[in-house]
Design a protein around this motif. Structure first.
Motif, PDB file in Angstrom:
ATOM      1  N   PRO A  42       0.875  -1.045  -0.049  1.00 19.07           N
ATOM      2  CA  PRO A  42       0.082  -0.048  -0.130  1.00 19.07           C
ATOM      3  C   PRO A  42       0.913   1.073   0.005  1.00 19.07           C
ATOM      4  O   PRO A  42       0.447   2.327  -0.584  1.00 19.07           O
ATOM      5  CB  PRO A  42      -0.812  -0.030   1.209  1.00 19.07           C
ATOM      6  N   ALA A  43       2.138   1.177   0.659  1.00 19.73           N
ATOM      7  CA  ALA A  43       2.936   2.235   0.554  1.00 19.73           C
ATOM      8  C   ALA A  43       3.172   2.796  -0.739  1.00 19.73           C
ATOM      9  O   ALA A  43       3.594   4.075  -1.000  1.00 19.73           O
ATOM     10  CB  ALA A  43       4.299   2.163   1.270  1.00 19.73           C
ATOM     11  N   LEU A  44       3.295   1.937  -1.952  1.00 11.72           N
ATOM     12  CA  LEU A  44       3.560   2.567  -3.190  1.00 11.72           C
ATOM     13  C   LEU A  44       2.571   3.136  -3.624  1.00 11.72           C
ATOM     14  O   LEU A  44       2.757   4.451  -4.029  1.00 11.72           O
ATOM     15  CB  LEU A  44       3.686   1.164  -4.094  1.00 11.72           C
ATOM     16  N   ARG A  45       1.222   3.060  -3.605  1.00 12.37           N
ATOM     17  CA  ARG A  45       0.099   3.718  -3.984  1.00 12.37           C
ATOM     18  C   ARG A  45       0.045   5.047  -3.310  1.00 12.37           C
ATOM     19  O   ARG A  45      -0.225   5.995  -3.865  1.00 12.37           O
ATOM     20  CB  ARG A  45      -1.255   2.861  -3.928  1.00 12.37           C
ATOM     21  N   GLU A  46       0.334   4.934  -1.859  1.00 11.68           N
ATOM     22  CA  GLU A  46       0.249   6.142  -1.058  1.00 11.68           C
ATOM     23  C   GLU A  46       1.102   7.219  -1.350  1.00 11.68           C
ATOM     24  O   GLU A  46       0.824   8.227  -1.529  1.00 11.68           O
ATOM     25  CB  GLU A  46       0.347   5.620   0.429  1.00 11.68           C
ATOM     26  N   ARG A  47       2.418   6.659  -1.833  1.00 16.22           N
ATOM     27  CA  ARG A  47       3.510   7.523  -2.330  1.00 16.22           C
ATOM     28  C   ARG A  47       3.050   8.303  -3.577  1.00 16.22           C
ATOM     29  O   ARG A  47       3.326   9.397  -3.845  1.00 16.22           O
ATOM     30  CB  ARG A  47       4.685   6.887  -2.281  1.00 16.22           C
ATOM     31  N   LEU A  48       2.464   7.688  -4.607  1.00 14.99           N
ATOM     32  CA  LEU A  48       2.234   8.189  -5.734  1.00 14.99           C
ATOM     33  C   LEU A  48       0.923   8.982  -5.610  1.00 14.99           C
ATOM     34  O   LEU A  48       0.831   9.940  -6.619  1.00 14.99           O
ATOM     35  CB  LEU A  48       1.871   7.049  -6.819  1.00 14.99           C
ATOM     36  N   GLU A  49       0.179   8.829  -4.631  1.00 14.04           N
ATOM     37  CA  GLU A  49      -1.137   9.734  -4.294  1.00 14.04           C
ATOM     38  C   GLU A  49      -0.542  11.018  -4.020  1.00 14.04           C
ATOM     39  O   GLU A  49      -0.929  12.084  -4.275  1.00 14.04           O
ATOM     40  CB  GLU A  49      -2.097   9.119  -3.608  1.00 14.04           C
ATOM     41  N   GLU A  50       0.613  11.197  -3.518  1.00 16.07           N
ATOM     42  CA  GLU A  50       1.270  12.202  -3.090  1.00 16.07           C
ATOM     43  C   GLU A  50       1.966  13.054  -4.269  1.00 16.07           C
ATOM     44  O   GLU A  50       1.914  14.178  -4.327  1.00 16.07           O
ATOM     45  CB  GLU A  50       2.333  11.970  -1.934  1.00 16.07           C
ATOM     46  N   LEU A  51       2.627  12.071  -5.031  1.00 22.94           N
ATOM     47  CA  LEU A  51       3.397  12.686  -6.167  1.00 22.94           C
ATOM     48  C   LEU A  51       2.596  13.030  -7.294  1.00 22.94           C
ATOM     49  O   LEU A  51       2.812  13.936  -8.198  1.00 22.94           O
ATOM     50  CB  LEU A  51       4.283  11.689  -6.681  1.00 22.94           C
ATOM     51  N   GLY A  52       1.468  12.333  -7.393  1.00 24.07           N
ATOM     52  CA  GLY A  52       0.607  12.268  -8.718  1.00 24.07           C
ATOM     53  C   GLY A  52       0.560  10.943  -9.298  1.00 24.07           C
ATOM     54  O   GLY A  52       1.718  10.180  -9.584  1.00 24.07           O
ATOM     55  N   MET A  53      -0.400  10.477  -9.689  1.00 23.26           N
ATOM     56  CA  MET A  53      -0.658   9.149 -10.398  1.00 23.26           C
ATOM     57  C   MET A  53      -0.138   9.211 -11.632  1.00 23.26           C
ATOM     58  O   MET A  53      -0.315  10.475 -12.611  1.00 23.26           O
ATOM     59  CB  MET A  53      -1.945   8.629 -10.292  1.00 23.26           C
ATOM     60  N   PRO A  54       0.660   8.308 -12.309  1.00 24.42           N
ATOM     61  CA  PRO A  54       1.211   8.136 -13.465  1.00 24.42           C
ATOM     62  C   PRO A  54       0.324   7.860 -14.748  1.00 24.42           C
ATOM     63  O   PRO A  54      -0.850   7.632 -14.593  1.00 24.42           O
ATOM     64  CB  PRO A  54       2.314   7.060 -13.519  1.00 24.42           C
ATOM     65  N   ASP A  55       0.840   8.012 -16.061  1.00 20.30           N
ATOM     66  CA  ASP A  55       0.011   7.515 -17.163  1.00 20.30           C
ATOM     67  C   ASP A  55       0.045   6.337 -17.288  1.00 20.30           C
ATOM     68  O   ASP A  55      -0.930   5.639 -17.792  1.00 20.30           O
ATOM     69  CB  ASP A  55       0.773   8.103 -18.228  1.00 20.30           C
ATOM     70  N   ALA A  56       1.175   5.504 -16.595  1.00 20.55           N
ATOM     71  CA  ALA A  56       1.201   3.924 -17.108  1.00 20.55           C
ATOM     72  C   ALA A  56       1.934   3.350 -15.921  1.00 20.55           C
ATOM     73  O   ALA A  56       2.949   4.097 -15.184  1.00 20.55           O
ATOM     74  CB  ALA A  56       1.881   3.662 -18.360  1.00 20.55           C
ATOM     75  N   LEU A  57       1.502   2.073 -15.618  1.00 25.83           N
ATOM     76  CA  LEU A  57       2.208   1.333 -14.792  1.00 25.83           C
ATOM     77  C   LEU A  57       2.786  -0.163 -15.390  1.00 25.83           C
ATOM     78  O   LEU A  57       1.860  -0.661 -15.978  1.00 25.83           O
ATOM     79  CB  LEU A  57       1.113   1.052 -13.578  1.00 25.83           C
ATOM     80  N   ILE A  58       3.927  -0.327 -15.075  1.00 22.12           N
ATOM     81  CA  ILE A  58       4.507  -1.675 -15.156  1.00 22.12           C
ATOM     82  C   ILE A  58       4.423  -2.207 -13.770  1.00 22.12           C
ATOM     83  O   ILE A  58       5.384  -1.820 -12.963  1.00 22.12           O
ATOM     84  CB  ILE A  58       5.720  -1.714 -16.040  1.00 22.12           C
ATOM     85  N   ILE A  59       3.698  -3.322 -13.626  1.00 23.91           N
ATOM     86  CA  ILE A  59       3.811  -4.168 -12.192  1.00 23.91           C
ATOM     87  C   ILE A  59       3.781  -5.369 -12.378  1.00 23.91           C
ATOM     88  O   ILE A  59       3.510  -6.141 -13.429  1.00 23.91           O
ATOM     89  CB  ILE A  59       2.567  -3.739 -11.734  1.00 23.91           C
ATOM     90  N   GLU A  60       4.581  -6.203 -11.358  1.00 24.40           N
ATOM     91  CA  GLU A  60       4.786  -7.656 -11.530  1.00 24.40           C
ATOM     92  C   GLU A  60       3.644  -8.650 -11.028  1.00 24.40           C
ATOM     93  O   GLU A  60       2.692  -8.039 -10.246  1.00 24.40           O
ATOM     94  CB  GLU A  60       6.136  -8.092 -10.871  1.00 24.40           C
ATOM     95  N   CYS A  61       3.637  -9.799 -11.419  1.00 25.41           N
ATOM     96  CA  CYS A  61       2.690 -10.722 -10.831  1.00 25.41           C
ATOM     97  C   CYS A  61       3.353 -12.064 -11.194  1.00 25.41           C
ATOM     98  O   CYS A  61       3.200 -12.903 -12.240  1.00 25.41           O
ATOM     99  CB  CYS A  61       1.489 -10.894 -11.703  1.00 25.41           C
ATOM    100  N   ALA A  62       4.207 -12.633 -10.138  1.00 22.63           N
ATOM    101  CA  ALA A  62       4.976 -13.822 -10.164  1.00 22.63           C
ATOM    102  C   ALA A  62       4.501 -15.045 -10.115  1.00 22.63           C
ATOM    103  O   ALA A  62       5.211 -16.101 -10.845  1.00 22.63           O
ATOM    104  CB  ALA A  62       6.414 -13.383  -9.346  1.00 22.63           C
ATOM    105  N   PHE A  63       3.700 -15.160  -9.234  1.00 25.65           N
ATOM    106  CA  PHE A  63       3.125 -16.547  -8.885  1.00 25.65           C
ATOM    107  C   PHE A  63       1.631 -16.703  -9.069  1.00 25.65           C
ATOM    108  O   PHE A  63       0.940 -15.872  -8.860  1.00 25.65           O
ATOM    109  CB  PHE A  63       3.440 -16.908  -7.563  1.00 25.65           C
ATOM    110  N   PRO A  64       1.124 -17.964  -9.289  1.00 29.36           N
ATOM    111  CA  PRO A  64      -0.293 -18.193  -9.449  1.00 29.36           C
ATOM    112  C   PRO A  64      -0.942 -17.976  -8.131  1.00 29.36           C
ATOM    113  O   PRO A  64      -0.220 -18.032  -7.025  1.00 29.36           O
ATOM    114  CB  PRO A  64      -0.436 -19.702  -9.892  1.00 29.36           C
ATOM    115  N   ASP A  65      -2.194 -18.075  -7.857  1.00 29.60           N
ATOM    116  CA  ASP A  65      -2.834 -17.853  -6.496  1.00 29.60           C
ATOM    117  C   ASP A  65      -2.450 -19.128  -5.634  1.00 29.60           C
ATOM    118  O   ASP A  65      -2.883 -18.784  -4.375  1.00 29.60           O
ATOM    119  CB  ASP A  65      -4.536 -17.662  -6.453  1.00 29.60           C
ATOM    120  N   ALA A  66      -2.518 -20.306  -6.018  1.00 36.85           N
ATOM    121  CA  ALA A  66      -2.228 -21.278  -5.327  1.00 36.85           C
ATOM    122  C   ALA A  66      -0.969 -21.253  -4.502  1.00 36.85           C
ATOM    123  O   ALA A  66      -0.828 -22.003  -3.527  1.00 36.85           O
ATOM    124  CB  ALA A  66      -2.142 -22.590  -6.335  1.00 36.85           C
TER     125      ALA A  66
END
Length: 258
Positions: A164-188
């Motif tokens: 959550p600290a990532l989004r909170e920091r960006l809310e301070e700075l201003g949200m970006p036009d684009a986000l590249i974010i990871e998703c490494a593992f399946p839900d299991a």
């Protein structure tokens, strides 16, 4: 700005390359195996490198790139990362045993690499780019980056679990036009993902619910052995939640801003 995805996979395998992005031809973000597909001329054009953390899938080709650049007459490559990441590279990679110390070769006065520690709370100006380190939650010290060139802005999360600290920091700075974010593992493998600091589809979709609809989202770092399952889970859950995201693949080119 133009971002070229050199490597987007969370592991190796035929046709897969690990994390590396080339921005406007001279700024390299992480140095995984995707760097190996660059030509000698393209390698020679890299002036600065941003590293998110020290793990090999994000740094291993920094040493090989340095070796390829020795004696080419170009200025040193400036490597920017938080001090703990650079300390790990000095001790364990560029230690004269596992690999030569390219921060002192060919001479300490004119090396191939220059390490520039990046305080986590301060922004960095590189050319037209305003670069801000961002919080990440991983198994080793890690950061993400916000890159803004005045006409567009991009956030790369690096390797991170739910933060959550990532989004909170960006809310301070201003949200970006684009986000590249990871998703490494399946839900299991949610328990493992939480242990080592990675997202699963359920965790990522839950996070993306909080992001403005206008932010374009690309997902990377799927582990090869589970990539098809992760993609299916992500597609189904994102559709059910009304969240839009796309997979970023090696070779993709993104235009951010004008």
């Amino acid at each position: 700005m133009e971002l070229r995805a050199l490597g987007t996979s969370g592991g190796i395998g035929q046709g897969l390359r690990t994390t590396a992005f080339l921005v406007d031809g001279w700024l390299l973000v992480d140095a995984g195996s995707g760097v190996g597909d660059l030509t000698a001329a393209e390698l020679g054009g890299i002036r600065d490198v941003l590293l998110t953390h020290a793990h090999l899938d994000h740094t291993a080709y920094l040493g090989l790139m340095a070796d390829a650049r020795i004696g080419d007459g170009t200025p040193p490559i400036r490597v920017h990362a938080p001090a703990p990441t650079l300390d790990v590279l000095r001790e364990h990679l560029f230690n004269g045993v596992l690999w030569p110390d390219f921060t002192a070769i060919p001479t300490p006065q004119e090396p191939v690499l220059v390490f520039e520690p990046l305080p986590s709370a301060q922004a960095l100006i590189l050319g037209a780019f305003h670069i801000t380190p961002l919080p990440a939650r991983h198994s080793v010290p890690a950061v993400g980056y916000r890159i803004d060139d005045g006409s567009g802005s991009l956030v790369f999360s690096g390797d991170t679990g739910a933060s959550p600290a990532l989004r909170e920091r960006l809310e301070e700075l201003g949200m970006p036009d684009a986000l590249i974010i990871e998703c490494a593992f399946p839900d299991a493998l949610e328990s493992l993902a939480r242990q080592v600091g990675h997202y699963t589809p359920a965790q990522l979709v839950d996070e993306l619910r909080h992001w403005p609809a206008g932010v374009r989202v690309w997902v990377t770092h799927l582990k090869p052995g589970a990539a098809a399952r992760i993609e299916e889970e992500l597609r189904e859950q994102a559709a059910a939640a009304g969240v839009h995201c796309e997979l970023l693949r090696g070779g993709d080119v993104l235009q951010i801003g004008r």
